[in-house]
Design an enzyme around this catalytic site. Structure first.
Site, PDB file in Angstrom:
ATOM      1  N   CYS A  18      -2.215  -6.684  -6.024  1.00 37.87           N
ATOM      2  CA  CYS A  18      -3.498  -6.787  -5.307  1.00 37.87           C
ATOM      3  C   CYS A  18      -4.587  -7.150  -6.312  1.00 37.87           C
ATOM      4  CB  CYS A  18      -3.816  -5.452  -4.631  1.00 37.87           C
ATOM      5  SG  CYS A  18      -5.463  -5.442  -3.901  1.00 37.87           S
ATOM      6  N   CYS A  34       3.072  -3.902  -4.194  1.00 33.49           N
ATOM      7  CA  CYS A  34       1.997  -4.214  -3.234  1.00 33.49           C
ATOM      8  C   CYS A  34       0.642  -3.748  -3.774  1.00 33.49           C
ATOM      9  CB  CYS A  34       2.277  -3.605  -1.866  1.00 33.49           C
ATOM     10  SG  CYS A  34       2.729  -1.880  -1.908  1.00 33.49           S
ATOM     11  N   ASP A  47      -1.620  16.148  -0.247  1.00 33.62           N
ATOM     12  CA  ASP A  47      -0.320  15.853   0.365  1.00 33.62           C
ATOM     13  C   ASP A  47       0.406  17.128   0.769  1.00 33.62           C
ATOM     14  OD1 ASP A  47      -0.202  13.176   0.433  1.00 33.62           O
ATOM     15  OD2 ASP A  47       1.202  12.919  -1.234  1.00 33.62           O
TER      16      ASP A  47
HETATM   17  S1  SF4 Z   1      -6.852  -7.968  -1.315  1.00 35.59           S
HETATM   18 FE1  SF4 Z   1      -4.954  -9.152  -0.921  1.00 35.59          FE
HETATM   19  S2  SF4 Z   1      -3.337  -7.996  -1.976  1.00 35.59           S
HETATM   20 FE2  SF4 Z   1      -5.121  -6.611  -1.827  1.00 35.59          FE
HETATM   21  S3  SF4 Z   1      -4.760  -5.426   0.049  1.00 35.59           S
HETATM   22 FE3  SF4 Z   1      -6.010  -7.218   0.613  1.00 35.59          FE
HETATM   23  S4  SF4 Z   1      -4.513  -8.794   1.260  1.00 35.59           S
HETATM   24 FE4  SF4 Z   1      -3.394  -7.224   0.122  1.00 35.59          FE
HETATM   25  S1  SF4 Z   2       5.900  -3.754  -2.485  1.00 31.42           S
HETATM   26 FE1  SF4 Z   2       5.082  -1.901  -1.529  1.00 31.42          FE
HETATM   27  S2  SF4 Z   2       5.849  -1.932   0.591  1.00 31.42           S
HETATM   28 FE2  SF4 Z   2       7.054  -3.403  -0.604  1.00 31.42          FE
HETATM   29  S3  SF4 Z   2       8.855  -2.291  -1.258  1.00 31.42           S
HETATM   30 FE3  SF4 Z   2       7.351  -2.118  -2.908  1.00 31.42          FE
HETATM   31  S4  SF4 Z   2       6.205  -0.193  -2.473  1.00 31.42           S
HETATM   32 FE4  SF4 Z   2       7.317  -0.757  -0.600  1.00 31.42          FE
END
Ligand code: SF4
Ligand code: SF4
Length: 312
Positions: free
Chosen positions: A251, A247, A125
């Site tokens: 997952c 996010c 980074d």
């Molecule tokens: S597997 Fe599902 S949660 Fe994970 S990145 Fe893909 S769409 Fe998003």
């Molecule tokens: S879930 Fe991911 S994209 Fe959504 S606010 Fe949180 S860090 Fe940002």
């Protein structure tokens, strides 16, 4: 030589190592990046607009560059903090990855220099380089719908780093396209639906001005824009101490992966036990002591207090 270099780099803690030929970023990918900038997807991160010639062509980072080595270092913690204590993005449970990975790669590069010669530039980074693009080109993973690189067997809770080198060792990447259909994510949509601030778009791009991570880590000062105020007023926004990672946490690809084996990324007791009340009462001296070497020091004591709604 690829095998020997990979072995050295894996000893540094990388779980995936890939090699790409150093070249200009493909036009379609570059144009998507420019579109994102034009839409102000990067919000106040104006440094993303800088050094576009180098970002487009990483050969400019090092005279005689022939290869880009892409690496992934896992950071999934053994346990997540309890949400009622306030949200802290789990990448920040341990020590700052910039310092940790650079230190580890410095040692690896020394060994590579002794064995193979060549010049190296380590990027953690720290240089304008399109790290997710190079990770895909080097074949270490593919980009998921949450915009993060999925490394097979390690999900997308990984830090990416690159080494630009004058060594010419060929490439290991597959020719995966970066369009959405070629991604190996499950397309379950959970990352998008679980984002509390609607900051993720179906094309995998993030609208930073809504993203709680950006707003509570990168953004300086009060939140003035309407979308920032809306995001910070969500239940999750009101519960944040430092960053968001829902996010990633939601997952399914991250649910059965092992936790990190990198000692420095193991959770610090003080971060795990941090509460809003402790932040409220925190003085600068405590802040400097507790967060020495932690990514949390990035937002400074003022930022941390702002995040929990404390007027300062
Ligand atoms: S597997 Fe599902 S949660 Fe994970 S990145 Fe893909 S769409 Fe998003
Ligand atoms: S879930 Fe991911 S994209 Fe959504 S606010 Fe949180 S860090 Fe940002």
């Amino acid at each position: 030589m690829i095998g020997e270099i990979s072995a050295i780099l894996k000893q540094s803690g990388a779980v995936a190592v890939g090699f790409a030929k150093a070249a200009q970023v493909e036009e379609c990918v570059w144009n998507s990046f420019l579109d994102w900038l034009n839409r102000r997807g990067h919000a106040g991160m104006s440094y993303m607009e800088n050094h576009s010639t180098i970002r487009r062509d990483p050969r400019l980072l090092l005279d005689g560059a022939k290869n880009i080595i892409s690496l992934a270092f896992p950071f999934k913690p053994a346990q997540f903090r309890k949400q009622d204590k306030g949200m802290i993005a789990c990448y920040a449970y341990g020590l700052d990855y910039h310092d940790v990975i650079r230190k580890r790669l410095n040692r690896a590069v020394e060994e590579m220099r002794e064995s193979f010669g060549g010049e190296y530039r380590i990027c953690v980074d720290s240089a304008p380089i399109m790290e997710r693009y190079w990770a895909v080109k080097a074949g270490i993973g593919e980009i998921g719908a949450n915009g993060a690189v999925i490394v097979p067997g390690h999900g997308n809770m990984v830090f990416l780093a690159e080494i630009v080198t004058t060594l010419d060792v060929g490439h290991t990447g597959n020719p995966a396209k970066l369009d959405i259909d070629s991604r190996r994510c499950l397309n379950c949509g959970r990352c998008i639906s679980e984002c509390p601030a609607s900051a993720l778009h179906p094309d995998g791009t993030v609208e930073s001005s809504r993203c709680l991570s950006y707003l509570t880590i990168e953004h300086r000062g009060d939140w003035r824009e309407q979308e920032a105020i809306e995001a910070m007023n969500t239940d999750v926004g009101k519960n944040i101490i430092f960053g968001c990672d829902l996010c990633l946490r939601n997952c399914p690809l991250n649910h059965s992966i092992p936790s990190t084996t990198i000692q420095e990324f193991r959770s610090s007791k003080e971060v795990m036990e941090l509460t809003k009340e402790k932040v409220r009462r925190m003085e600068q001296e405590d802040f400097s002591r507790i967060f020495k070497g932690s990514p949390i020091k990035r937002c400074k004591l003022n930022g941390l207090k702002r995040n929990i709604g404390e007027n300062i």
